[in-house]
Scaffold this motif. Sequence first.
Motif, PDB file in Angstrom:
ATOM      1  N   ALA A  71      -1.200  -2.414  11.397  1.00 54.24           N
ATOM      2  CA  ALA A  71      -0.049  -2.506  12.306  1.00 54.24           C
ATOM      3  C   ALA A  71       1.248  -2.145  11.592  1.00 54.24           C
ATOM      4  O   ALA A  71       2.127  -1.474  12.146  1.00 54.24           O
ATOM      5  N   ASN A  72       1.322  -2.565  10.313  1.00 54.92           N
ATOM      6  CA  ASN A  72       2.511  -2.260   9.532  1.00 54.92           C
ATOM      7  C   ASN A  72       2.613  -0.772   9.253  1.00 54.92           C
ATOM      8  O   ASN A  72       3.694  -0.175   9.309  1.00 54.92           O
ATOM      9  N   ASP A  73       1.452  -0.121   8.936  1.00 54.05           N
ATOM     10  CA  ASP A  73       1.469   1.306   8.648  1.00 54.05           C
ATOM     11  C   ASP A  73       1.831   2.127   9.880  1.00 54.05           C
ATOM     12  O   ASP A  73       2.445   3.195   9.777  1.00 54.05           O
ATOM     13  N   GLU A  74       1.450   1.645  11.060  1.00 53.02           N
ATOM     14  CA  GLU A  74       1.760   2.377  12.285  1.00 53.02           C
ATOM     15  C   GLU A  74       3.252   2.410  12.567  1.00 53.02           C
ATOM     16  O   GLU A  74       3.774   3.342  13.181  1.00 53.02           O
ATOM     17  N   GLN A  75       3.960   1.388  12.098  1.00 50.33           N
ATOM     18  CA  GLN A  75       5.399   1.312  12.348  1.00 50.33           C
ATOM     19  C   GLN A  75       6.209   2.146  11.340  1.00 50.33           C
ATOM     20  O   GLN A  75       7.387   2.378  11.540  1.00 50.33           O
ATOM     21  N   LYS A  76       5.509   2.597  10.207  1.00 50.45           N
ATOM     22  CA  LYS A  76       6.220   3.364   9.199  1.00 50.45           C
ATOM     23  C   LYS A  76       6.317   4.827   9.625  1.00 50.45           C
ATOM     24  O   LYS A  76       5.424   5.364  10.282  1.00 50.45           O
ATOM     25  N   SER A  77       7.401   5.460   9.158  1.00 53.79           N
ATOM     26  CA  SER A  77       7.570   6.888   9.421  1.00 53.79           C
ATOM     27  C   SER A  77       6.749   7.670   8.397  1.00 53.79           C
ATOM     28  O   SER A  77       6.275   7.122   7.390  1.00 53.79           O
ATOM     29  N   SER A  78       6.598   8.968   8.660  1.00 56.10           N
ATOM     30  CA  SER A  78       5.823   9.806   7.741  1.00 56.10           C
ATOM     31  C   SER A  78       6.454   9.864   6.363  1.00 56.10           C
ATOM     32  O   SER A  78       5.779   9.930   5.344  1.00 56.10           O
ATOM     33  N   LYS A  79       7.795   9.839   6.318  1.00 58.74           N
ATOM     34  CA  LYS A  79       8.490   9.859   5.036  1.00 58.74           C
ATOM     35  C   LYS A  79       8.215   8.597   4.244  1.00 58.74           C
ATOM     36  O   LYS A  79       7.999   8.623   3.034  1.00 58.74           O
ATOM     37  N   GLU A  80       8.212   7.444   4.939  1.00 59.51           N
ATOM     38  CA  GLU A  80       7.941   6.181   4.254  1.00 59.51           C
ATOM     39  C   GLU A  80       6.509   6.157   3.717  1.00 59.51           C
ATOM     40  O   GLU A  80       6.261   5.660   2.609  1.00 59.51           O
ATOM     41  N   VAL A  81       5.580   6.700   4.524  1.00 58.48           N
ATOM     42  CA  VAL A  81       4.185   6.739   4.063  1.00 58.48           C
ATOM     43  C   VAL A  81       4.047   7.645   2.839  1.00 58.48           C
ATOM     44  O   VAL A  81       3.377   7.320   1.858  1.00 58.48           O
ATOM     45  N   HIS A  82       4.767   8.797   2.872  1.00 64.02           N
ATOM     46  CA  HIS A  82       4.716   9.723   1.730  1.00 64.02           C
ATOM     47  C   HIS A  82       5.294   9.078   0.481  1.00 64.02           C
ATOM     48  O   HIS A  82       4.717   9.185  -0.613  1.00 64.02           O
ATOM     49  N   ASP A  83       6.447   8.383   0.635  1.00 59.44           N
ATOM     50  CA  ASP A  83       7.065   7.728  -0.520  1.00 59.44           C
ATOM     51  C   ASP A  83       6.169   6.630  -1.073  1.00 59.44           C
ATOM     52  O   ASP A  83       6.092   6.418  -2.291  1.00 59.44           O
ATOM     53  N   GLU A  84       5.510   5.914  -0.184  1.00 62.52           N
ATOM     54  CA  GLU A  84       4.650   4.815  -0.637  1.00 62.52           C
ATOM     55  C   GLU A  84       3.439   5.348  -1.408  1.00 62.52           C
ATOM     56  O   GLU A  84       3.027   4.787  -2.434  1.00 62.52           O
ATOM     57  N   ILE A  85       2.873   6.452  -0.929  1.00 68.38           N
ATOM     58  CA  ILE A  85       1.725   7.057  -1.628  1.00 68.38           C
ATOM     59  C   ILE A  85       2.151   7.546  -3.003  1.00 68.38           C
ATOM     60  O   ILE A  85       1.448   7.367  -4.016  1.00 68.38           O
ATOM     61  N   LEU A  86       3.310   8.206  -3.079  1.00 67.99           N
ATOM     62  CA  LEU A  86       3.813   8.706  -4.357  1.00 67.99           C
ATOM     63  C   LEU A  86       4.075   7.567  -5.327  1.00 67.99           C
ATOM     64  O   LEU A  86       3.761   7.647  -6.518  1.00 67.99           O
ATOM     65  N   SER A  87       4.654   6.492  -4.828  1.00 63.59           N
ATOM     66  CA  SER A  87       4.927   5.322  -5.677  1.00 63.59           C
ATOM     67  C   SER A  87       3.629   4.713  -6.191  1.00 63.59           C
ATOM     68  O   SER A  87       3.540   4.290  -7.344  1.00 63.59           O
ATOM     69  N   LYS A  88       2.622   4.641  -5.311  1.00 65.56           N
ATOM     70  CA  LYS A  88       1.340   4.075  -5.718  1.00 65.56           C
ATOM     71  C   LYS A  88       0.680   4.931  -6.804  1.00 65.56           C
ATOM     72  O   LYS A  88       0.096   4.419  -7.768  1.00 65.56           O
ATOM     73  N   ALA A  89       0.794   6.257  -6.678  1.00 64.82           N
ATOM     74  CA  ALA A  89       0.204   7.148  -7.678  1.00 64.82           C
ATOM     75  C   ALA A  89       0.887   6.997  -9.023  1.00 64.82           C
ATOM     76  O   ALA A  89       0.242   6.972 -10.078  1.00 64.82           O
ATOM     77  N   GLN A  90       2.219   6.884  -9.001  1.00 62.57           N
ATOM     78  CA  GLN A  90       2.933   6.690 -10.260  1.00 62.57           C
ATOM     79  C   GLN A  90       2.562   5.351 -10.899  1.00 62.57           C
ATOM     80  O   GLN A  90       2.430   5.231 -12.118  1.00 62.57           O
ATOM     81  N   GLU A  91       2.398   4.353 -10.090  1.00 59.17           N
ATOM     82  CA  GLU A  91       2.029   3.030 -10.605  1.00 59.17           C
ATOM     83  C   GLU A  91       0.652   3.056 -11.250  1.00 59.17           C
ATOM     84  O   GLU A  91       0.425   2.477 -12.320  1.00 59.17           O
ATOM     85  N   ASN A  92      -0.294   3.746 -10.606  1.00 61.14           N
ATOM     86  CA  ASN A  92      -1.640   3.849 -11.188  1.00 61.14           C
ATOM     87  C   ASN A  92      -1.631   4.621 -12.499  1.00 61.14           C
ATOM     88  O   ASN A  92      -2.365   4.319 -13.440  1.00 61.14           O
ATOM     89  N   ALA A  93      -0.783   5.668 -12.570  1.00 60.95           N
ATOM     90  CA  ALA A  93      -0.677   6.446 -13.796  1.00 60.95           C
ATOM     91  C   ALA A  93      -0.139   5.594 -14.930  1.00 60.95           C
ATOM     92  O   ALA A  93      -0.575   5.689 -16.073  1.00 60.95           O
ATOM     93  N   GLN A  94       0.814   4.740 -14.640  1.00 58.84           N
ATOM     94  CA  GLN A  94       1.363   3.857 -15.671  1.00 58.84           C
ATOM     95  C   GLN A  94       0.322   2.834 -16.120  1.00 58.84           C
ATOM     96  O   GLN A  94       0.225   2.492 -17.288  1.00 58.84           O
TER      97      GLN A  94
END
Length: 252
Positions: free
Chosen positions: A200-223
């Motif tokens: 439900a939370n993801d449905e309320q997010k915009s595409s930009k927010e979803v893109h930023d969240e994915i990018l942040s998650k990838a950087q976190e995993n790399a660290q």
Amino acid sequence: MTKDKHDFEELTAPAATAKELQISVATLRKYSLIVEKVAGKPDYYARTKQNARLYSKKDVQDLKDFHKLAQENGLTLQEAAQQIFAVSDKSAKESNAVDEPNNEVMSTPQVMKLLNALQQTIGQQNSALAKLQKQLNRIEKQNKDLLTRQKELENSSAKEADFASLPDISGIVTDDLATAPIFAEENKPLTPAEKRAQVANDEQKSSKEVHDEILSKAQENAQKSTVNAHRTLSDMQVKPEKKHWWQKFIDM
């Protein structure tokens, strides 16, 4: 033997000689004829005026040896006489004529016996040599095995020395990061209610927010993948789980 040679010797008659040899008088006469023929002397034995043979102590001993040789070695009387009386006659000739050459030839039975003895000796020597060769081969194999074992030990020692020269990495965590306690909470499976809330939370997010969240998650995993394994105790403490502001309404 001539009569003159026995002038001062005690001689025995045929009957007494046959009794001492434990043979009959007829057998003694037969033996005497063979001896005279082999020696080439009809007057080999001394004789009486009635032409009866007389035997000295040496003659009796020679006849004993002759009889024993013929009985025990399976020789003919002629062959036995050649071995016994040819030698006696040779000794007599040497005493009378020292310069006379020796033309005596070994008989066929003597040659055969000598050859058999030589063959037995050669066979025994060959057997001993074969046993010795086996022992040498076994010792050579043992030496090769010892050298091979020594090389293996030297190689093993060299590998251990190379391994000992490597830096100590026993304190470095080698397990998968996903199994570490610090990430265990994040990998914990979500409950059905949490999944519904997340959707439900993801449905309320915009595409930009979803893109930023994915990018942040990838950087976190790399660290996390390059995080230093030498962590302090405080770093390894599990942080309290963060909850969305709306999750408290679902848990009610």
